[in-house]
Each structure stands twice: as structure tokens, then as C-alpha cells.
Design a protein around this motif. Sequence first.
Motif, short mmCIF file in Angstrom:
data_model
loop_
_atom_site.label_atom_id
_atom_site.label_comp_id
_atom_site.label_asym_id
_atom_site.label_seq_id
_atom_site.Cartn_x
_atom_site.Cartn_y
_atom_site.Cartn_z
N GLU A 213 0.82 -1.21 0.00
CA GLU A 213 0.00 0.00 0.00
C GLU A 213 0.86 1.26 0.00
OE1 GLU A 213 -3.11 2.27 -0.36
OE2 GLU A 213 -3.48 0.14 -0.03
N PRO A 216 4.17 0.78 -3.63
CA PRO A 216 3.84 -0.34 -4.54
C PRO A 216 4.96 -0.71 -5.50
CG PRO A 216 2.55 1.64 -5.07
CD PRO A 216 3.21 1.89 -3.76
N ILE A 245 -1.82 -10.27 -7.73
CA ILE A 245 -1.89 -8.88 -7.28
C ILE A 245 -3.32 -8.54 -6.87
CG2 ILE A 245 -1.61 -6.46 -7.97
CD1 ILE A 245 0.45 -7.40 -10.02
N ALA A 247 -5.50 -5.06 -5.86
CA ALA A 247 -5.37 -3.61 -5.94
C ALA A 247 -6.75 -2.97 -5.95
CB ALA A 247 -4.60 -3.21 -7.20
N ARG A 248 -6.80 -1.73 -5.50
CA ARG A 248 -8.09 -1.02 -5.50
C ARG A 248 -8.54 -0.65 -6.90
NH1 ARG A 248 -4.48 2.41 -2.72
NH2 ARG A 248 -3.73 4.18 -3.95
N PHE A 252 -3.40 1.62 -9.50
CA PHE A 252 -2.54 1.16 -8.42
C PHE A 252 -1.83 -0.13 -8.83
CE2 PHE A 252 -1.43 -1.04 -4.54
CZ PHE A 252 -0.95 -0.02 -3.73
N ALA A 253 -2.55 -1.03 -9.46
CA ALA A 253 -1.94 -2.29 -9.89
C ALA A 253 -0.78 -2.04 -10.85
CB ALA A 253 -2.99 -3.18 -10.55
N VAL A 256 2.44 -1.54 -9.03
CA VAL A 256 3.02 -2.80 -8.57
C VAL A 256 3.68 -3.54 -9.72
CG1 VAL A 256 2.55 -5.02 -7.47
CG2 VAL A 256 1.29 -2.98 -6.73
N THR A 276 -4.72 -11.02 -11.30
CA THR A 276 -4.91 -9.66 -10.80
C THR A 276 -6.38 -9.47 -10.45
OG1 THR A 276 -3.15 -8.85 -12.22
CG2 THR A 276 -4.64 -7.21 -11.28
N PHE A 278 -9.15 -6.48 -8.88
CA PHE A 278 -9.37 -5.08 -8.53
C PHE A 278 -10.47 -4.96 -7.47
CE2 PHE A 278 -8.18 -4.67 -13.20
CZ PHE A 278 -6.86 -4.38 -12.94
N ALA A 282 -4.71 -3.75 -1.02
CA ALA A 282 -3.42 -4.00 -1.67
C ALA A 282 -2.82 -5.32 -1.19
CB ALA A 282 -2.47 -2.86 -1.38
#
Length: 461
Positions: A213, A216, A245, A247-248, A252-253, A256, A276, A278, A282
Amino acid sequence: MLSGPGHVTAPAWTIAVAEHDADLAAYRTVRRDVFVTEQGLFAGSDHDDVDDDPRAVVLVARAPDGAVLGGVRLAPATTPDLGWWIGARLVVRPDARRLIGVGAALVRAACAHAERVGALRFEACVQAANEPLFRRLGWTRLDDTQFAGRPHVRMRWPIGRFATQARSTKSALGPLLAGLHLGGPGFVGDDGAPVPGCDLVAACDAIVPSLVERDPEWAGWCGVLVNVNDLSAMGAAPVGLLDAIGARDASFAARVVSGLRNAAQAWGVPVLGGHTQFGVPAALCVTALGRTDRPVPAGGGRPGHAVTVTADLGGSWRRGHTGRQWDSTTVRSTAELQALGGMVAATAPPAAKDVSMAGLVGTLGMLAEASGCAAVLDVAAVPTPAGAGTADWLSCFPGFAMITADEPGRDVAPCGPAASAVCGGLVPGAGVSLRWPDGETTEGIAAGVTGLGPAKPGVNQ
């Protein structure tokens, strides 16, 4: 609370570091009045070389009006500072002794300050009459001695920094993983797991969610770093990575993934795929696959083996993680990173382990536990960066550091920019002891780190 503020009694004294010449002068005046005039321990002056050491720290007890009631001095015992500190010149002004507890408060404050500045060994030579006070405060008696012609007692304050770290990071593993038979015969608590029936080794690490968080890109880099190091500790060459992963959102992803991509390119290891998601907190987990037909276990050590630490001392503390994460890898070329990663494979020691969350001392404890023995670590011999204190270095997550156990006199293979040194050995027993330049040892970790126990013999041993 409803009736208004109650009566608050002002403290009879406060304790703080003496930062002004006036406080130091007042403290030394009290010392002279007590040690020279009252007790006759010294003739003329009790001043010594430690008073002139700029690293020495004086804590003073002050009355509400600022008058110095007493004090205590502490300083490193070695140059450079290895984390061995000595307390001395504890004194309370004669007319302040009616304020019961000043001396004990100074001792407690000295212990807290020593641990705060990285002391791993803290001792004092106290007058025999003061031994009961120190015992009540938790100190351990070492032996009798003479100082200034009077009976004194050497005493030690127990410091549990490494035991606490090991307990918080690894001690739950034994009960948690009971019955899973991880790794197969000859392997327990290893950095990776040999895949039955082939030459593959698999490793898997999750990055702490708070780090993902907060940083990243660095988390993505570390996802590759820790897994490649885990394969390297097994003597395996990495062949590919898988990532998961959380992520929000996609933005953000992407941060990372940026760190993952850069690290994968740096080590020359492809990302083969992953997952991944969403709209979730995090999170990052990376799995690595490597190949070796002769995996090196953590539990292959035996009493009599020498312990070698091989570490990359380049780089510096990661911004925002001083004392906890050392970043050497982002300044290295692909060739250098691959040379580091190939050291264990080229050396083929009986046992090896990558230094990670448990720190160097805790990781050595894990290797010793898996090997069914104890370890002794020579504090002064450990390769340490110039910008890191000993206590931090022995407990941090380094960019690259490997511990190997092998027959005495057998060197590790060349490993690019890293430094290697024999730093102790494996011995009968359990836990990790720290050995100091004067030959004494202190307890680092009392017993096993994980509770997983020793590895059972296998075909690899």
C-alpha cells in the motif's frame, strides 16, 4: 472527570540526556563529591578516557527547579561500535537520596537508552552493596571483581531483541504447519521446496500488505527479489515467476506491475503469468520456479561446520525503512545480480539459507534448528555496511545475504560484489549465541526459531 481536573502532583525528578555543558559539569561535580570525597574511590578525580569519548552518553536526573540530582554514563565498549555497551558512574547526590527511587530510575533509563541506540550487550561493574538493587531491576550477576581496590560485581542487562523478532515472525510455524510434511525427506524450513519427481524448485513469498500500500513499486521489486534469493539459497537457477496482485484499481496495480517488471528485467527472469484482482485491499504474492538437480537444504549442517555470511554491502537503507530494509539490489547490474544468485550453486555447501524476515540472527537460528544443533555467531566478523549499525544489520532485511554451513577451510565460490567471511560455527545444543571480541558469549536466541524441528535424513544428505 465531571468534577473538573484533579490534583496532579509534579514528579520529584525527570531523567533526560545531558545535552548542555552545564548539566555535564553538574553531573561531574556530583561524581567528584561522592566517588572522591565521600567514598575515597579515587584520588583527586574520577575522570577517565570514556569521559572524552564523543560517543558516551550521560543521563541526568533533574529536580523540578533544574538542579541535577544524579546521573549515569553509558558508552560503547569497542571501536567501531559493535553493540556492546558499558554503564558506569551511577551516582545520586547525597542530599537527594531521601527521594527514594532516583538511582533505580537512572538504571532503568540507561537500559532503555542502550537498547534504543542498538546495544546487544549491556553490562556494568557495580559496587557490591548495589548488587541487590540491580538484581531487583532484572540484571544478571556474572562474577566478582575488584575496582579501585573495592569489591564490585559484574552484571549484565538481558537484551532480547533477536528472540523477540524470531518469536514475532517465525515461532507460530511449527504448530501451524504440523502434519504437512513440507519439502520432503531432508528438507524442513527451507527457502524453497523441491518438486517431487523432477529438478524443479518452487518458492513463494507474499509481501507485507502495508508495504504494498505504501510503496507499490518497491513492493513489486521485492516480490522478485525475495523469491530469486529463495531459489538461490537452494542452489537453483530461476526460470520464471508467477504473480498474484490485489489492488483497489488498475492505476494502483500498474505501479506494482512496474516494480515487478523492472526487477524481472534486472535479474533476467521472465514473468510467466499470474492473477490480478481489482476492488480489494493492496496485496502481492509471487511464486518462483527454478531448476537444480542438487538442491541445497537448510538442514544439512552439523556440529563442527563453519558458518559463513556472504552479503552485498553496497547501497543504503531504503528511504522510509531505515534500520529495517537495506537496498543493495537496485544499484546492481544484471551480471552482478546473477553472480550473487549463483554463489550457493557454485559452492554446493551442505546447508544454506537466505537472510529474510527473521534477520541474520533469526535466519541462522532457523538453519541451526533444521540441522538439529546450535550456532555461535562472531559479532565482529560479520560483513557489515559502513552505513549500518550492528544491531540493525543483524535484524534487518538485507538486499542479498546468504548463510552457509560447511567444513572448516572450504571457501565459498566467487560471488561478484558480495563480501564473505567465516562468522562462527555450528555446535551441539539449540539456539544462537553471540560471541564478542573478549571471548564472552551472550544469548541471541535460546532455542528453536520455528518449532519445525530438525530435518529428517533424506537422499540429499
